[in-house]
Design an enzyme around this catalytic site. Structure first.
Site, PDB file in Angstrom:
ATOM      1  N   ASP A 114       0.763  -1.210  -0.080  1.00 17.86           N
ATOM      2  CA  ASP A 114      -0.025   0.021  -0.028  1.00 17.86           C
ATOM      3  C   ASP A 114       0.833   1.158   0.013  1.00 17.86           C
ATOM      4  OD1 ASP A 114      -2.329  -1.326  -0.055  1.00 17.86           O
ATOM      5  OD2 ASP A 114      -2.394  -1.612   2.106  1.00 17.86           O
ATOM      6  N   ASP A 130      -7.043  -1.342  -4.737  1.00 17.34           N
ATOM      7  CA  ASP A 130      -7.906  -0.892  -3.727  1.00 17.34           C
ATOM      8  C   ASP A 130      -8.998   0.041  -4.468  1.00 17.34           C
ATOM      9  OD1 ASP A 130      -6.719  -2.639  -1.908  1.00 17.34           O
ATOM     10  OD2 ASP A 130      -5.791  -1.077  -1.041  1.00 17.34           O
TER      11      ASP A 130
END
Length: 163
Positions: A114, A130
């Site tokens: 991330d 995402d």
């Protein structure tokens, strides 16, 4: 033909996701965080070993198998030509692209990379995959809520008029 274009789109989204993650590992991991707009938007390297918001951390294989099963069903539905509406097809293709991107991370790296950090709202760090899953899901829900429910209401109103 539309289903092949949709799956090609999924593959392109996976490619973009993986390129961005490689760049995050190479350039962001060594420094941790880089402010784009100070205290608002940063690029922050995080190794997420769980699901959304780090839930189910340490449950790698459960997450792998659950994700793989959902993606397999979605791909089969697309390939079988079961989705007739173009908006639904491309929403599902977007979800597939994001899901496969994060699944590759879980299997290959053992965690999801991330790197997008909206500090202004103190939101969890997330990634391009995402975003794909979220956007695809929102588009699918909007379609179901506004189009399908509206269609059912129109049909019910038509039946009431003819009675």
């Amino acid at each position: 033909m539309r289903r092949y274009i949709a799956l090609l789109m999924s593959a392109v989204l996976v490619g973009i996701d993986q390129i961005l993650k490689v760049l995050a590992i190479e350039y962001l991991k060594p420094i941790g965080s880089y402010p784009i707009i100070t205290d608002i938007f940063h690029l922050t390297y995080v190794e997420n070993r769980g699901a959304a918001f780090g839930m189910m951390a340490g449950q790698k294989w459960l997450l792998v198998w659950a994700t793989a099963l959902v993606l397999l069903v979605a791909i089969i539905v697309v390939m079988a030509g079961k989705i007739k509406n173009t908006a639904v097809l491309f929403s599902v293709a977007t979800i597939i692209g994001g899901g496969v991107g994060n699944l590759i991370d879980r299997i290959y790296r053992g965690y999801v990379v991330d790197y997008i950090h909206l500090k202004v709202i103190d939101f969890a760090v997330f990634n391009f995959a995402d975003i794909c899953v979220t956007v695809g899901t929102i588009l699918l829900l909007l379609y179901l809520l506004f189009y399908e429910l509206g269609r059912k209401k129109r049909e019910a109103a038509g039946e009431a008029k003819s009675a």
